[in-house]
Design a protein around this motif. Sequence first.
Motif, PDB file in Angstrom:
ATOM      1  N   GLY A 147       0.801  -1.217   0.000  1.00 25.74           N
ATOM      2  CA  GLY A 147       0.000   0.000   0.000  1.00 25.74           C
ATOM      3  C   GLY A 147       0.833   1.265   0.000  1.00 25.74           C
ATOM      4  N   ALA A 148       2.152   1.129   0.042  1.00 24.87           N
ATOM      5  CA  ALA A 148       3.016   2.319   0.054  1.00 24.87           C
ATOM      6  C   ALA A 148       3.712   2.457  -1.281  1.00 24.87           C
ATOM      7  N   VAL A 149       3.903   3.686  -1.708  1.00 25.61           N
ATOM      8  CA  VAL A 149       4.649   3.944  -2.930  1.00 25.61           C
ATOM      9  C   VAL A 149       5.989   4.525  -2.528  1.00 25.61           C
ATOM     10  N   LEU A 150       7.077   4.008  -3.051  1.00 26.89           N
ATOM     11  CA  LEU A 150       8.392   4.491  -2.664  1.00 26.89           C
ATOM     12  C   LEU A 150       9.346   4.426  -3.834  1.00 26.89           C
ATOM     13  N   ARG A 151      10.314   5.344  -3.809  1.00 30.74           N
ATOM     14  CA  ARG A 151      11.400   5.287  -4.782  1.00 30.74           C
ATOM     15  C   ARG A 151      12.588   4.697  -4.064  1.00 30.74           C
ATOM     16  N   LYS A 152      13.359   3.869  -4.740  1.00 33.46           N
ATOM     17  CA  LYS A 152      14.513   3.313  -4.069  1.00 33.46           C
ATOM     18  C   LYS A 152      15.660   3.134  -5.054  1.00 33.46           C
ATOM     19  N   TYR A 153      16.888   3.282  -4.541  1.00 40.85           N
ATOM     20  CA  TYR A 153      18.093   2.946  -5.275  1.00 40.85           C
ATOM     21  C   TYR A 153      18.793   1.923  -4.390  1.00 40.85           C
ATOM     22  N   GLY A 154      18.844   0.657  -4.814  1.00 39.50           N
ATOM     23  CA  GLY A 154      19.418  -0.353  -3.935  1.00 39.50           C
ATOM     24  C   GLY A 154      18.579  -0.424  -2.678  1.00 39.50           C
ATOM     25  N   ASN A 155      19.222  -0.221  -1.515  1.00 32.58           N
ATOM     26  CA  ASN A 155      18.498  -0.249  -0.246  1.00 32.58           C
ATOM     27  C   ASN A 155      18.143   1.148   0.235  1.00 32.58           C
ATOM     28  N   PHE A 156      18.426   2.154  -0.554  1.00 35.07           N
ATOM     29  CA  PHE A 156      18.179   3.534  -0.132  1.00 35.07           C
ATOM     30  C   PHE A 156      16.806   3.981  -0.601  1.00 35.07           C
ATOM     31  N   ILE A 157      16.006   4.506   0.315  1.00 35.33           N
ATOM     32  CA  ILE A 157      14.664   4.989   0.002  1.00 35.33           C
ATOM     33  C   ILE A 157      14.588   6.458   0.368  1.00 35.33           C
ATOM     34  N   ASP A 158      14.088   7.291  -0.533  1.00 40.29           N
ATOM     35  CA  ASP A 158      13.978   8.717  -0.209  1.00 40.29           C
ATOM     36  C   ASP A 158      12.549   9.241  -0.354  1.00 40.29           C
ATOM     37  N   ASN A 159      11.577   8.347  -0.528  1.00 43.93           N
ATOM     38  CA  ASN A 159      10.194   8.788  -0.694  1.00 43.93           C
ATOM     39  C   ASN A 159       9.268   7.678  -0.229  1.00 43.93           C
ATOM     40  N   LEU A 160       8.354   8.003   0.682  1.00 45.96           N
ATOM     41  CA  LEU A 160       7.470   6.980   1.235  1.00 45.96           C
ATOM     42  C   LEU A 160       6.074   7.566   1.440  1.00 45.96           C
ATOM     43  N   ARG A 161       5.057   6.835   1.003  1.00 42.06           N
ATOM     44  CA  ARG A 161       3.663   7.275   1.104  1.00 42.06           C
ATOM     45  C   ARG A 161       2.988   6.489   2.213  1.00 42.06           C
ATOM     46  N   VAL A 162       2.384   7.186   3.189  1.00 37.00           N
ATOM     47  CA  VAL A 162       1.803   6.506   4.345  1.00 37.00           C
ATOM     48  C   VAL A 162       0.394   7.027   4.638  1.00 37.00           C
ATOM     49  N   TYR A 163      -0.367   6.217   5.393  1.00 35.69           N
ATOM     50  CA  TYR A 163      -1.725   6.573   5.813  1.00 35.69           C
ATOM     51  C   TYR A 163      -1.683   6.908   7.304  1.00 35.69           C
ATOM     52  N   VAL A 164      -2.254   8.045   7.671  1.00 37.34           N
ATOM     53  CA  VAL A 164      -2.309   8.440   9.083  1.00 37.34           C
ATOM     54  C   VAL A 164      -3.753   8.742   9.468  1.00 37.34           C
ATOM     55  N   ARG A 165      -4.114   8.394  10.719  1.00 40.43           N
ATOM     56  CA  ARG A 165      -5.475   8.671  11.186  1.00 40.43           C
ATOM     57  C   ARG A 165      -5.462   8.950  12.682  1.00 40.43           C
ATOM     58  N   GLY A 166      -6.035  10.097  13.042  1.00 42.52           N
ATOM     59  CA  GLY A 166      -6.180  10.412  14.463  1.00 42.52           C
ATOM     60  C   GLY A 166      -7.220   9.519  15.097  1.00 42.52           C
ATOM     61  N   GLY A 167      -7.108   9.335  16.407  1.00 43.92           N
ATOM     62  CA  GLY A 167      -8.041   8.461  17.108  1.00 43.92           C
ATOM     63  C   GLY A 167      -9.441   9.052  17.201  1.00 43.92           C
ATOM     64  N   THR A 168     -10.433   8.187  17.264  1.00 44.84           N
ATOM     65  CA  THR A 168     -11.825   8.624  17.456  1.00 44.84           C
ATOM     66  C   THR A 168     -12.018   9.043  18.917  1.00 44.84           C
ATOM     67  N   GLY A 169     -12.849  10.060  19.143  1.00 44.17           N
ATOM     68  CA  GLY A 169     -13.121  10.492  20.516  1.00 44.17           C
ATOM     69  C   GLY A 169     -13.951   9.468  21.272  1.00 44.17           C
ATOM     70  N   GLY A 170     -13.968   9.610  22.600  1.00 46.28           N
ATOM     71  CA  GLY A 170     -14.761   8.689  23.423  1.00 46.28           C
ATOM     72  C   GLY A 170     -16.216   9.136  23.520  1.00 46.28           C
TER      73      GLY A 170
END
Length: 373
Positions: A6-29
């Motif tokens: 689910g992540a998109v990344l650019r890499k050269y060998g083992n080096f990664i300089d771009n990463l796409r992530v999903y973030v979500r704040g918690g639901t209130g009580g």
Amino acid sequence: MVRCGGAVLRKYGNFIDNLRVYVRGGTGGMGYPRLGGEGGRGGDVWFVARERTTLKTIRDRYPQKRFVAGTGANSSVKALKGEKGKDCEVHVPLGISVLCDDGKQIGELNAAGDRFLAARGGLGGSLVTNFLPCKGQRRIVRLDLKLIADVGLVGFPNAGKSSLLSKISHAKPEIANYAFTTVQPELGKIMYTDYKQISVADLPGLIEGAHANKGMGHKFLKHVERTKQLLLVVDISGFQLSIKTQFRTAFETILLLTKELELYKEELLTKPALLAINKMDLPCAKDNLDELLKQLQNPQDFLHLLQEEMIPANTLEFKDIIPVSTYTGEGIEELKTRIRKCIDEEAEQENEEYRKKKLLLLQTSEEEQMNRS
């Protein structure tokens, strides 16, 4: 480009300089309507800059690339005010730019300890929300890394950048006699006898058209942005990428490198720059160096020999020009000394500007106090 979990990344060998992530704040009580109790707010998602962390570490440790904060506690008879949900902290490397999925930059983390609120938690249930909890903020963001180094090595393939890095630092990059040996950035540190350390980044070789994303293109050029100083490395015998491309003299190489930097981002030419003339052990190197120095002293006299598209609008002003040979070791110690001198001068200039700003603020504050009284 590689897709992984689910992540998109650019890499050269083992080096990664771009990463796409999903973030979500918690639901209130949940709120407690009968007693007017308020649910706890949902936890927040934070990016926190930390040394010795890489995007590859994040990718390997969190394959799903999903970061979700804790849910706020429900209001109850025992605790009318629910506790806030647990925050989620994601450790990221220094030099990270945080971008929305549409490419707009929304934050930067450049120093250890820097924090960025990636997703805010939702409100807990209360009278305002009819005691129903709110969901936390959610979005997809991109973490874009630009290396932070004191010095960035800039040059065409096979100029000898990797060999030079191995001579001036403890880094051990791959060195071979073919173009594009360096396919991922390498970082090394120059160690001085007084324990001063200067970081140097060996970046993948440029080719003509790099500003338009040819070759390593933007993958290389973006890393130049956060280096304090440029060190151009040029082969004294000239450069030819392949038999299909035109041969370039050392003078033409310098102009082409300058042109590529200028076309990508003009501000790069305002950085302090040194020029290392490499491979001085080759036959005719001394004669070629004399000719090159004449051309650099009066570049305008030689521009008519070049195609118009090769000529940069502005030329780099080199603080020093140092002939070196990574084969014999000629000029290596002098180069390390010049790098140190240039870095120290820039640091002193920055300190002087900072002192002037502080003095100006102090004077302004005193004048305002006098006017009030």
